[in-house]
Design a protein around this motif. Structure first.
Motif, PDB file in Angstrom:
ATOM      1  N   LYS A 237      -6.238   2.542  -2.315  1.00 18.37           N
ATOM      2  CA  LYS A 237      -6.521   2.396  -0.889  1.00 18.37           C
ATOM      3  C   LYS A 237      -5.457   1.514  -0.258  1.00 18.37           C
ATOM      4  O   LYS A 237      -4.940   0.601  -0.886  1.00 18.37           O
ATOM      5  CB  LYS A 237      -7.907   1.781  -0.696  1.00 18.37           C
ATOM      6  CG  LYS A 237      -9.017   2.686  -1.171  1.00 18.37           C
ATOM      7  CD  LYS A 237     -10.369   2.056  -0.917  1.00 18.37           C
ATOM      8  CE  LYS A 237     -11.469   2.996  -1.389  1.00 18.37           C
ATOM      9  NZ  LYS A 237     -12.810   2.481  -1.079  1.00 18.37           N
ATOM     10  N   ASP A 238      -5.171   1.785   1.007  1.00 18.73           N
ATOM     11  CA  ASP A 238      -4.190   1.019   1.761  1.00 18.73           C
ATOM     12  C   ASP A 238      -4.717   0.881   3.180  1.00 18.73           C
ATOM     13  O   ASP A 238      -4.413   1.697   4.046  1.00 18.73           O
ATOM     14  CB  ASP A 238      -2.835   1.732   1.739  1.00 18.73           C
ATOM     15  CG  ASP A 238      -1.750   0.938   2.459  1.00 18.73           C
ATOM     16  OD1 ASP A 238      -1.838  -0.309   2.499  1.00 18.73           O
ATOM     17  OD2 ASP A 238      -0.815   1.567   2.996  1.00 18.73           O
TER      18      ASP A 238
ATOM     19  N   TRP B  67      -4.449   5.786   2.378  1.00 19.61           N
ATOM     20  CA  TRP B  67      -4.355   5.896   0.932  1.00 19.61           C
ATOM     21  C   TRP B  67      -2.905   5.901   0.514  1.00 19.61           C
ATOM     22  O   TRP B  67      -2.026   6.257   1.296  1.00 19.61           O
ATOM     23  CB  TRP B  67      -5.047   7.178   0.468  1.00 19.61           C
ATOM     24  CG  TRP B  67      -6.521   7.079   0.685  1.00 19.61           C
ATOM     25  CD1 TRP B  67      -7.187   7.337   1.844  1.00 19.61           C
ATOM     26  CD2 TRP B  67      -7.481   6.614  -0.233  1.00 19.61           C
ATOM     27  NE1 TRP B  67      -8.521   7.081   1.684  1.00 19.61           N
ATOM     28  CE2 TRP B  67      -8.733   6.639   0.399  1.00 19.61           C
ATOM     29  CE3 TRP B  67      -7.431   6.199  -1.554  1.00 19.61           C
ATOM     30  CZ2 TRP B  67      -9.901   6.247  -0.216  1.00 19.61           C
ATOM     31  CZ3 TRP B  67      -8.599   5.825  -2.180  1.00 19.61           C
ATOM     32  CH2 TRP B  67      -9.817   5.847  -1.515  1.00 19.61           C
ATOM     33  N   VAL B  68      -2.654   5.492  -0.713  1.00 19.36           N
ATOM     34  CA  VAL B  68      -1.314   5.543  -1.269  1.00 19.36           C
ATOM     35  C   VAL B  68      -1.395   6.293  -2.591  1.00 19.36           C
ATOM     36  O   VAL B  68      -2.340   6.120  -3.359  1.00 19.36           O
ATOM     37  CB  VAL B  68      -0.708   4.123  -1.440  1.00 19.36           C
ATOM     38  CG1 VAL B  68      -1.533   3.271  -2.370  1.00 19.36           C
ATOM     39  CG2 VAL B  68       0.725   4.184  -1.886  1.00 19.36           C
TER      40      VAL B  68
ATOM     41  N   GLU C 161       6.391   7.167  -3.946  1.00 21.60           N
ATOM     42  CA  GLU C 161       5.159   6.658  -3.343  1.00 21.60           C
ATOM     43  C   GLU C 161       5.017   7.284  -1.959  1.00 21.60           C
ATOM     44  O   GLU C 161       5.977   7.335  -1.196  1.00 21.60           O
ATOM     45  CB  GLU C 161       5.214   5.143  -3.217  1.00 21.60           C
ATOM     46  CG  GLU C 161       3.985   4.563  -2.537  1.00 21.60           C
ATOM     47  CD  GLU C 161       4.032   3.051  -2.436  1.00 21.60           C
ATOM     48  OE1 GLU C 161       3.778   2.388  -3.450  1.00 21.60           O
ATOM     49  OE2 GLU C 161       4.350   2.549  -1.332  1.00 21.60           O
TER      50      GLU C 161
ATOM     51  N   LYS D 254       2.258   7.430   1.446  1.00 26.19           N
ATOM     52  CA  LYS D 254       1.072   6.906   2.110  1.00 26.19           C
ATOM     53  C   LYS D 254       0.543   7.980   3.037  1.00 26.19           C
ATOM     54  O   LYS D 254       1.326   8.671   3.697  1.00 26.19           O
ATOM     55  CB  LYS D 254       1.409   5.632   2.882  1.00 26.19           C
ATOM     56  CG  LYS D 254       1.811   4.502   1.956  1.00 26.19           C
ATOM     57  CD  LYS D 254       2.069   3.218   2.697  1.00 26.19           C
ATOM     58  CE  LYS D 254       2.429   2.126   1.683  1.00 26.19           C
ATOM     59  NZ  LYS D 254       2.525   0.824   2.296  1.00 26.19           N
TER      60      LYS D 254
END
Length: 138
Positions: free
Chosen positions: A47-48, A52-53, A66, A68
């Motif tokens: 979670k970010d 989400w990441v 990566e 997001k």
């Protein structure tokens, strides 16, 4: 958030069926096909804030990518060979349903991810072909 909590954590690919056909449909260069066929994908979700990441890479290979994202909102990503893609993730009955469009080729790829029996199952479809991968949580 709806259905995503089961995906949080790190996953490692254990098996894949239909890879050769999928590699051909994606237009992967021949020199990359054998590398990716033997490789195992590692994915982690977290979670970010409100989003989400996702971290995607190959086991034993430095680097990775990566991305997001927020559910229901388009974002920029890349395919297995680094070509730019536009992506969208939605949730449907506990499944992650992803749509990816390769910016260079215009090729569309659809991915469904779901948890069953403690494994993450991933069905990738492109040009009428499908590949099924299974991941274990690590």
């Amino acid at each position: 958030m709806t259905g995503l909590d089961a995906f949080v954590g790190s996953w490692q690919e254990q098996s894949k069926e239909g890879f050769d056909e999928m590699a051909s449909a994606l237009g992967l260069p021949a020199d990359k096909v054998e590398l990716y066929k033997a490789a195992r994908t590692a994915i982690s979700y977290g979670k970010d804030g409100d989003g989400w990441v996702i971290n995607v890479g190959l086991v034993g290979v430095p680097g990775g990518r990566e991305f997001k994202f927020q559910v229901g909102q388009p974002y920029d990503s890349a395919d297995i060979d680094g070509s730019p893609m536009k992506s969208l993730v939605n949730v449907d009955n506990g499944k992650l349903v992803e749509q990816h469009t390769n910016q260079s080729l215009g090729a569309e790829m659809n991915i469904e991810r779901w948890i069953e029996g403690g494994q993450m199952h991933v069905k990738t479809s492109c040009s009428g072909l499908s590949m099924l991968s299974k991941y274990a949580k690590v």
